[in-house]
Scaffold this motif. Structure first.
Motif, short mmCIF file in Angstrom:
data_model
loop_
_atom_site.label_atom_id
_atom_site.label_comp_id
_atom_site.label_asym_id
_atom_site.label_seq_id
_atom_site.Cartn_x
_atom_site.Cartn_y
_atom_site.Cartn_z
N LEU A 10 0.84 -1.19 0.00
CA LEU A 10 0.00 0.00 0.00
C LEU A 10 0.88 1.24 0.00
O LEU A 10 1.79 1.36 0.82
CB LEU A 10 -0.90 -0.01 1.23
N GLN A 12 0.82 5.72 -0.90
CA GLN A 12 0.02 6.90 -1.23
C GLN A 12 0.33 7.38 -2.64
O GLN A 12 1.43 7.15 -3.17
CB GLN A 12 0.29 8.01 -0.23
N THR A 90 -3.39 0.92 -9.24
CA THR A 90 -3.76 -0.17 -8.35
C THR A 90 -4.11 -1.41 -9.16
O THR A 90 -4.96 -1.37 -10.05
CB THR A 90 -4.97 0.24 -7.48
N THR A 122 -1.47 -1.36 -4.17
CA THR A 122 -2.63 -0.52 -3.90
C THR A 122 -2.16 0.91 -3.69
O THR A 122 -1.31 1.16 -2.82
CB THR A 122 -3.40 -1.00 -2.66
N SER A 124 -3.33 4.64 -2.73
CA SER A 124 -4.43 5.41 -2.14
C SER A 124 -4.32 6.87 -2.55
O SER A 124 -3.23 7.40 -2.74
CB SER A 124 -4.38 5.29 -0.63
#
Length: 125
Positions: A10, A12, A90, A122, A124
């Motif tokens: 994950l 940003q 993603t 992923t 975000s």
């Protein structure tokens, strides 16, 4: 032949990740390596590839200038450096290897003979 992709996670938007692909059972020094990805609800698509010699690379338009494919023949590893990641990056990322010696890059899945299991990235917002 076994390919093992790793390095997903994950991150940003705007961040970076480096994916690794470990190859066993077949040297990558004389074969092309490719990276593909599959986003939720979408078909798998080409991301980037590197020729057997490592001197030629090819990228999808959506990642050009942000992603870099490389390989280390001595370690039998391929890499996908991903910078300036966006939420639409993603996906599950797969590495793949062509079987033929001196193989050029290809954007076609069918021209890759060996596949890793995929690693999830992923991004975000």
């Amino acid at each position: 032949v076994q390919l093992q992709a790793s390095g997903g996670g994950l991150v940003q938007a705007g961040g970076s990740l480096r994916l690794s692909c470990s190859a066993s059972g077949r040297a990558i020094s004389w074969t092309a390596m490719g990276w593909f990805r599959q986003a939720p609800g979408k078909e798998r698509e080409f991301v980037g590839a590197i020729s057997w010699s490592g001197t030629y690379t090819d990228y999808a338009d959506s990642v050009t200038g942000r992603f870099t494919v490389s390989k280390d023949n001595a370690k039998n590893m391929a890499y996908l450096q991903m910078n300036n990641l966006r939420p639409d990056d993603t996906a599950v990322y797969y590495c793949a290897q062509r079987a033929g010696r001196w193989s050029p890059t290809s954007r076609r899945e069918l021209e890759y003979d060996y596949w890793g299991q995929g690693t999830l990235v992923t991004v975000s917002s």
